[in-house]
Design a protein around this motif. Structure first.
Motif, PDB file in Angstrom:
ATOM      1  N   MET A 194       9.631   7.601  -3.236  1.00  0.00           N
ATOM      2  CA  MET A 194       8.241   7.331  -3.497  1.00  0.00           C
ATOM      3  C   MET A 194       7.733   8.391  -4.449  1.00  0.00           C
ATOM      4  O   MET A 194       7.718   9.565  -4.142  1.00  0.00           O
ATOM      5  N   SER A 195       7.314   8.005  -5.610  1.00  0.00           N
ATOM      6  CA  SER A 195       6.841   8.970  -6.590  1.00  0.00           C
ATOM      7  C   SER A 195       5.325   9.094  -6.516  1.00  0.00           C
ATOM      8  O   SER A 195       4.615   8.152  -6.257  1.00  0.00           O
ATOM      9  N   VAL A 196       4.878  10.293  -6.747  1.00  0.00           N
ATOM     10  CA  VAL A 196       3.451  10.566  -6.731  1.00  0.00           C
ATOM     11  C   VAL A 196       3.086  11.059  -8.124  1.00  0.00           C
ATOM     12  O   VAL A 196       3.684  11.988  -8.646  1.00  0.00           O
ATOM     13  N   HIS A 197       2.113  10.427  -8.738  1.00  0.00           N
ATOM     14  CA  HIS A 197       1.698  10.747 -10.095  1.00  0.00           C
ATOM     15  C   HIS A 197       0.390  11.512 -10.042  1.00  0.00           C
ATOM     16  O   HIS A 197      -0.661  10.947  -9.759  1.00  0.00           O
ATOM     17  N   GLY A 198       0.454  12.813 -10.293  1.00  0.00           N
ATOM     18  CA  GLY A 198      -0.763  13.608 -10.299  1.00  0.00           C
ATOM     19  C   GLY A 198      -1.435  13.661  -8.944  1.00  0.00           C
ATOM     20  O   GLY A 198      -2.647  13.743  -8.853  1.00  0.00           O
ATOM     21  N   GLY A 199      -0.653  13.561  -7.851  1.00  0.00           N
ATOM     22  CA  GLY A 199      -1.230  13.608  -6.516  1.00  0.00           C
ATOM     23  C   GLY A 199      -1.741  12.270  -6.026  1.00  0.00           C
ATOM     24  O   GLY A 199      -2.258  12.179  -4.937  1.00  0.00           O
ATOM     25  N   ARG A 200      -1.598  11.230  -6.824  1.00  0.00           N
ATOM     26  CA  ARG A 200      -2.082   9.906  -6.429  1.00  0.00           C
ATOM     27  C   ARG A 200      -0.927   8.921  -6.394  1.00  0.00           C
ATOM     28  O   ARG A 200      -0.007   8.983  -7.191  1.00  0.00           O
ATOM     29  N   ARG A 201      -1.033   7.981  -5.482  1.00  0.00           N
ATOM     30  CA  ARG A 201      -0.041   6.916  -5.405  1.00  0.00           C
ATOM     31  C   ARG A 201      -0.555   5.716  -6.179  1.00  0.00           C
ATOM     32  O   ARG A 201      -1.755   5.473  -6.254  1.00  0.00           O
ATOM     33  N   THR A 202       0.385   4.965  -6.711  1.00  0.00           N
ATOM     34  CA  THR A 202      -0.009   3.742  -7.409  1.00  0.00           C
ATOM     35  C   THR A 202      -0.430   2.697  -6.389  1.00  0.00           C
ATOM     36  O   THR A 202      -0.148   2.822  -5.188  1.00  0.00           O
ATOM     37  N   LYS A 203      -1.078   1.672  -6.858  1.00  0.00           N
ATOM     38  CA  LYS A 203      -1.505   0.579  -5.984  1.00  0.00           C
ATOM     39  C   LYS A 203      -0.292  -0.081  -5.328  1.00  0.00           C
ATOM     40  O   LYS A 203      -0.330  -0.431  -4.148  1.00  0.00           O
ATOM     41  N   ALA A 204       0.781  -0.241  -6.077  1.00  0.00           N
ATOM     42  CA  ALA A 204       1.992  -0.852  -5.525  1.00  0.00           C
ATOM     43  C   ALA A 204       2.574  -0.001  -4.402  1.00  0.00           C
ATOM     44  O   ALA A 204       3.027  -0.532  -3.382  1.00  0.00           O
ATOM     45  N   GLU A 205       2.560   1.315  -4.559  1.00  0.00           N
ATOM     46  CA  GLU A 205       3.067   2.203  -3.512  1.00  0.00           C
ATOM     47  C   GLU A 205       2.181   2.159  -2.275  1.00  0.00           C
ATOM     48  O   GLU A 205       2.671   2.166  -1.148  1.00  0.00           O
ATOM     49  N   GLN A 206       0.871   2.084  -2.487  1.00  0.00           N
ATOM     50  CA  GLN A 206      -0.046   1.964  -1.355  1.00  0.00           C
ATOM     51  C   GLN A 206       0.179   0.660  -0.615  1.00  0.00           C
ATOM     52  O   GLN A 206       0.209   0.629   0.617  1.00  0.00           O
ATOM     53  N   ASP A 207       0.332  -0.428  -1.366  1.00  0.00           N
ATOM     54  CA  ASP A 207       0.565  -1.736  -0.750  1.00  0.00           C
ATOM     55  C   ASP A 207       1.888  -1.758   0.005  1.00  0.00           C
ATOM     56  O   ASP A 207       1.978  -2.311   1.101  1.00  0.00           O
ATOM     57  N   ALA A 208       2.913  -1.139  -0.567  1.00  0.00           N
ATOM     58  CA  ALA A 208       4.214  -1.091   0.095  1.00  0.00           C
ATOM     59  C   ALA A 208       4.114  -0.315   1.406  1.00  0.00           C
ATOM     60  O   ALA A 208       4.715  -0.707   2.412  1.00  0.00           O
ATOM     61  N   PHE A 209       3.346   0.752   1.419  1.00  0.00           N
ATOM     62  CA  PHE A 209       3.181   1.529   2.637  1.00  0.00           C
ATOM     63  C   PHE A 209       2.430   0.727   3.700  1.00  0.00           C
ATOM     64  O   PHE A 209       2.790   0.752   4.877  1.00  0.00           O
ATOM     65  N   VAL A 210       1.395   0.003   3.300  1.00  0.00           N
ATOM     66  CA  VAL A 210       0.635  -0.816   4.248  1.00  0.00           C
ATOM     67  C   VAL A 210       1.539  -1.886   4.856  1.00  0.00           C
ATOM     68  O   VAL A 210       1.513  -2.130   6.063  1.00  0.00           O
ATOM     69  N   VAL A 211       2.349  -2.518   4.034  1.00  0.00           N
ATOM     70  CA  VAL A 211       3.278  -3.538   4.533  1.00  0.00           C
ATOM     71  C   VAL A 211       4.273  -2.909   5.501  1.00  0.00           C
ATOM     72  O   VAL A 211       4.582  -3.476   6.550  1.00  0.00           O
ATOM     73  N   GLU A 212       4.770  -1.744   5.170  1.00  0.00           N
ATOM     74  CA  GLU A 212       5.754  -1.075   6.021  1.00  0.00           C
ATOM     75  C   GLU A 212       5.147  -0.670   7.363  1.00  0.00           C
ATOM     76  O   GLU A 212       5.787  -0.794   8.398  1.00  0.00           O
ATOM     77  N   VAL A 213       3.919  -0.201   7.352  1.00  0.00           N
ATOM     78  CA  VAL A 213       3.245   0.141   8.605  1.00  0.00           C
ATOM     79  C   VAL A 213       3.044  -1.120   9.452  1.00  0.00           C
ATOM     80  O   VAL A 213       3.282  -1.102  10.669  1.00  0.00           O
ATOM     81  N   GLY A 214       2.629  -2.199   8.832  1.00  0.00           N
ATOM     82  CA  GLY A 214       2.474  -3.458   9.559  1.00  0.00           C
ATOM     83  C   GLY A 214       3.782  -3.920  10.162  1.00  0.00           C
ATOM     84  O   GLY A 214       3.832  -4.336  11.328  1.00  0.00           O
ATOM     85  N   TYR A 215       4.853  -3.846   9.389  1.00  0.00           N
ATOM     86  CA  TYR A 215       6.169  -4.225   9.890  1.00  0.00           C
ATOM     87  C   TYR A 215       6.569  -3.328  11.064  1.00  0.00           C
ATOM     88  O   TYR A 215       7.073  -3.820  12.083  1.00  0.00           O
ATOM     89  N   ALA A 216       6.333  -2.031  10.935  1.00  0.00           N
ATOM     90  CA  ALA A 216       6.695  -1.101  12.006  1.00  0.00           C
ATOM     91  C   ALA A 216       5.941  -1.443  13.289  1.00  0.00           C
ATOM     92  O   ALA A 216       6.535  -1.489  14.376  1.00  0.00           O
ATOM     93  N   LEU A 217       4.648  -1.717  13.180  1.00  0.00           N
ATOM     94  CA  LEU A 217       3.848  -2.007  14.371  1.00  0.00           C
ATOM     95  C   LEU A 217       4.239  -3.333  15.018  1.00  0.00           C
ATOM     96  O   LEU A 217       4.400  -3.411  16.240  1.00  0.00           O
ATOM     97  N   PHE A 218       4.396  -4.374  14.220  1.00  0.00           N
ATOM     98  CA  PHE A 218       4.725  -5.677  14.794  1.00  0.00           C
ATOM     99  C   PHE A 218       6.140  -5.721  15.351  1.00  0.00           C
ATOM    100  O   PHE A 218       6.367  -6.294  16.426  1.00  0.00           O
ATOM    101  N   SER A 219       7.097  -5.113  14.672  1.00  0.00           N
ATOM    102  CA  SER A 219       8.458  -5.118  15.203  1.00  0.00           C
ATOM    103  C   SER A 219       8.549  -4.255  16.462  1.00  0.00           C
ATOM    104  O   SER A 219       9.277  -4.594  17.400  1.00  0.00           O
ATOM    105  N   ALA A 220       7.788  -3.163  16.504  1.00  0.00           N
ATOM    106  CA  ALA A 220       7.772  -2.320  17.697  1.00  0.00           C
ATOM    107  C   ALA A 220       7.108  -3.041  18.861  1.00  0.00           C
ATOM    108  O   ALA A 220       7.568  -2.948  20.006  1.00  0.00           O
ATOM    109  N   LEU A 221       6.044  -3.783  18.589  1.00  0.00           N
ATOM    110  CA  LEU A 221       5.378  -4.549  19.640  1.00  0.00           C
ATOM    111  C   LEU A 221       6.315  -5.606  20.206  1.00  0.00           C
ATOM    112  O   LEU A 221       6.395  -5.795  21.431  1.00  0.00           O
TER     113      LEU A 221
END
Length: 94
Positions: free
Chosen positions: A1-28
């Motif tokens: 995951m690359s950080v450009h000037g301390g900020r994440r791109t929109k795609a990286e933010q979206d990927a993280f949100v999807v990954e958190v959702g996957y983690a929560l639902f699969s754990a549930l």
């Protein structure tokens, strides 16, 4: 995951949100399966009160542990970036 000037791109933010959702639902789901497997016999069979209580408590705490371990393992794996870009393929040329 690359950080450009301390900020994440929109795609990286979206990927993280999807990954958190996957983690929560699969754990549930995993926690529900474990709870059902451990506490299920208390619902299906006529058991002594102590055994029912033990199964309910054991199922509850084991489900909590499975939930936590699953969420942590998915998010750690995501942070390390070890997921294949094309699931099911071992070689990008295949």
């Amino acid at each position: 995951m690359s950080v450009h000037g301390g900020r994440r791109t929109k795609a990286e933010q979206d990927a993280f949100v999807v990954e958190v959702g996957y983690a929560l639902f699969s754990a549930l789901f995993a926690a529900g399966v474990v709870f059902g497997a451990v506490a299920g016999p208390a619902l299906l069979f006529e058991l002594p009160e102590a055994m029912e209580s033990l199964l309910w408590q054991g199922g509850k705490w084991l489900a909590v542990a499975v939930f936590a371990v699953r969420v942590i393992s998915v998010l750690v794996r995501y942070r390390r970036g070890t997921q294949p870009s094309q699931p099911g393929r071992t070689n990008p040329d295949s």
